[in-house]
Design an enzyme around this catalytic site. Structure first.
Site, PDB file in Angstrom:
ATOM      1  N   GLY A   1       0.841  -1.190   0.000  1.00 54.57           N
ATOM      2  CA  GLY A   1       0.000   0.000   0.000  1.00 54.57           C
ATOM      3  C   GLY A   1       0.872   1.234   0.000  1.00 54.57           C
TER       4      GLY A   1
ATOM      5  CB  CYS B   1       5.329  -4.245   0.286  1.00 54.58           C
ATOM      6  SG  CYS B   1       6.197  -2.716  -0.060  1.00 54.58           S
ATOM      7  CE1 TYR B   2       1.217   1.303   5.268  1.00 50.89           C
ATOM      8  CE2 TYR B   2      -0.414  -0.441   5.505  1.00 50.89           C
ATOM      9  CZ  TYR B   2       0.073   0.802   5.869  1.00 50.89           C
ATOM     10  OH  TYR B   2      -0.578   1.534   6.822  1.00 50.89           O
TER      11      TYR B   2
ATOM     12  CG  HIS C   1       5.766  -6.071  -4.428  1.00 53.82           C
ATOM     13  ND1 HIS C   1       4.513  -5.818  -3.930  1.00 53.82           N
ATOM     14  CD2 HIS C   1       6.521  -4.993  -4.125  1.00 53.82           C
ATOM     15  CE1 HIS C   1       4.491  -4.618  -3.361  1.00 53.82           C
ATOM     16  NE2 HIS C   1       5.713  -4.100  -3.469  1.00 53.82           N
TER      17      HIS C   1
ATOM     18  CD  GLU D   1       2.586  -8.638  -5.056  1.00 48.83           C
ATOM     19  OE1 GLU D   1       3.331  -9.403  -4.412  1.00 48.83           O
ATOM     20  OE2 GLU D   1       2.379  -7.452  -4.741  1.00 48.83           O
TER      21      GLU D   1
ATOM     22  CG  ASP E   1     -15.551 -10.206 -19.954  1.00 44.95           C
ATOM     23  OD1 ASP E   1     -14.799 -11.195 -20.033  1.00 44.95           O
ATOM     24  OD2 ASP E   1     -15.158  -9.068 -19.692  1.00 44.95           O
TER      25      ASP E   1
ATOM     26  CE  LYS F   1     -11.326 -10.370 -21.100  1.00 47.83           C
ATOM     27  NZ  LYS F   1     -12.500  -9.492 -21.262  1.00 47.83           N
TER      28      LYS F   1
END
Ligand code: XMP
Length: 520
Positions: free
Chosen positions: A55, A82-83, A167, A169, A225, A367
């Site tokens: 964040g 992180c944050y 990170h 991710e 979608d 997605k």
């Protein structure tokens, strides 16, 4: 069937969505919720563990978001990123302070103590932070360090609390997936049984419960979608569903046939095709201003759709192809007030005063998961791997005046360009052996200028086509695709030879910003 869940609490980090997505890739279901979501809502998911996202704030700043007390009281494993790591340190009696130098980009992590979270050795990781941990909270040990962060990873192995400054991710942290799997599966004990296909039965049951025996309407746009949402709802309620597809005359070559084939012919979805081409073209006649075009297409679409709904007995329920990133985005409160660049209009983006109850079967899917489901439901690959297409369609790619002839020129040029890209592996379903990076969006634009040329010893004075191909993750920023010259040459050559009234082709080499992806 209930799947074990990891809850990600969002502290406003840029990559928060990615965390949930990466955890799901490990086979563990994950949801992203705001850090201050009501405890009851979070605990209703029976999380096996919590991940705290990054964040932008500083934990010691007044009013900075903090770890909710119930998270620590739950006794479940916690991973702070992180944050999230700093918030964990702050909450448990450690010390966080601004780092002497901000650390941004690649770093080498050295694992200094054996632990269940990090594979031993040295690993490339991605850093992006201003603050860092100065003193560990009681009970914690240093698990890893980098050149600039003496505490790049920490853990309390007894309480199953972990924090990483980097990170996991993002793609630039190659061990990231492994780290998240170790946390979710080994530390939090979540069973990795989840796949997007598992959602089908659950979604079908939810849709049935929501709509009962009432009629349901779906607006099919031609995109992924709305097609997957419609196919899912059809599986749930069969012929209670009526789908409507509006042919605006602003579609790409073969798009209408593709939708009819995929939904009506192959899956048996009752589909009404409304041919409104003449109506749209009439309304757009003589209009050249981009915003006016967008407004006209949006309004006309709503009118046409209203009439179609009325003709079908005004069903109470409407299927929407809302996907998880839309849900997360609309939940993110206090978004900075952004300047209006273009009025975006979505086919199916209907005004609030149209009173439908929404059925949103894709609400919890990313997605790529929607695409996987689409394939599992039997939709054709070409439809499932379609690139995004703007609501106003070719109206914003046919610069200047929109006439049937100019639209036909544009459609043909566009089809040739996309065909060549697909043949070379830049568009469509990704293949391991295909080129990298792939193109996120590619299309032709018909320019409002004419050019002089020479063909067969004759002077020509014809239209100019621009080709646009971009590489992007999120469509907020984009770079023009460095396509091979011979591919561009082939497309350009075919366009001037095969498309009547075009004698020149140019390639757009503008990034976004300062350009936008579309030209209007
Ligand atoms: P821009 O041109 O703003 O486009 O860089 C970013 C992405 O959004 C798409 N786009 C639209 N999508 N309705 C949509 O649903 C619209 O009115 C619209 N305008 C642009 C564009 O194709 C690109 O993917």
């Amino acid at each position: 069937m209930k799947h074990d869940t990891i809850v990600v609490l969002d502290f406003g980090g840029q990559y928060a969505q990615l965390i949930a997505r990466r955890v799901r890739e490990q086979g563990v279901y994950s949801e992203l919720l705001p850090w201050d979501a009501p405890e009851a809502e979070v605990m209703a998911l029976a999380p096996k563990g919590f991940i705290l996202s990054g964040g932008p704030a500083s934990v010691y700043a007044p009013g900075a978001p903090q770890i909710p007390a119930y998270v620590l009281q739950s006794g479940r494993p916690v991973l702070g990123i992180c944050y999230g790591m700093q918030a964990l340190a702050h909450a448990l009696g450690g010390q966080v302070a601004p780092a002497a130098a901000r650390e941004y980009g690649l770093a080498w992590l050295e694992v200094v103590r054996a632990n269940p979270l990090l594979p031993p050795g040295r690993h490339q990781v991605w850093m992006s932070h201003g603050d860092r941990i100065e003193a560990l909270p009681p009970g914690f040990e240093v698990l890893g360090r980098t050149a600039n962060s003496p505490i790049a990873a920490m853990g309390d192995l007894q309480r199953h609390y972990y924090g990483v400054q980097f990170h996991p991710e993002v793609q630039h942290t190659p061990i990231g997936g492994e780290l998240l799997r170790r946390f979710a599966v080994h530390i939090a004990g979540a069973r990795p049984t989840w796949t997007p296909e598992h959602m089908v039965d659950d979604i079908v049951a939810r849709v049935r419960a929501q709509v009962g025996a009432e009629p349901v309407l779906a607006a099919v746009s031609g995109g992924v979608d709305s097609a997957v949402a419609t196919a899912l709802v059809h599986r749930a309620v069969g012929d209670q569903l009526r789908a409507v597809f509006v042919d605006t005359g602003l579609l790409r070559l073969g798009e209408r046939e593709q939708v009819v084939q995929a939904l009506q012919d192959a899956l048996g979805v009752p589909l009404t095709v409304v041919d409104a081409q003449a109506r749209f073209l009439e309304r757009l006649r003589g209009v050249t201003d981009p915003e006016a075009k967008r407004r006209i297409v949006g309004e006309t679409f709503i009118r046409v759709f209203e009439e179609a709904a009325r003709a079908l007995g005004q069903p109470r329920f409407l299927v929407q192809g809302t996907i998880y990133p839309d849900v997360i985005e609309s939940r993110a409160a206090e978004r900075p007030h952004a300047a209006k660049i273009k009025t975006h209009h979505n086919v199916g983006g209907l005004p609030d005063d149209m009173r439908f109850e929404l059925v949103e079967p894709l609400r919890y899917l990313f997605k790529d998961e929607v695409r996987r489901l689409g394939e599992a439901l039997g939709l054709p690959e070409e439809l499932v791997w379609k690139q995004p297409f703007p609501g106003p369609g070719l109206a914003v790619r046919c610069l200047g005046e929109i006439t049937p002839q100019r639209l036909e020129t544009l459609r043909q040029a566009d089809a040739i360009f996309r065909q060549e890209l697909r043949a070379a592996g830049y568009l469509g379903k990704p293949r391991a052996e295909g080129p990298q990076p792939r193109v996120a969006q590619a299309f032709a634009v018909l320019l409002p200028v004419k050019a002089v040329g020479v063909m067969g010893d004759q002077r020509t004075y014809h239209e100019v086509v621009a080709l646009r191909a971009v590489v992007t993750e999120d469509f907020m920023t984009a770079d023009w695709a460095r396509l091979p010259y011979d591919l561009l040459a082939r497309a350009a050559n075919r366009i001037v030879n095969e498309v009547p009234r075009v004698n020149r082709v140019v390639y757009d080499i503008t990034s976004k910003p300062p350009g936008t992806i579309e030209w209007e």
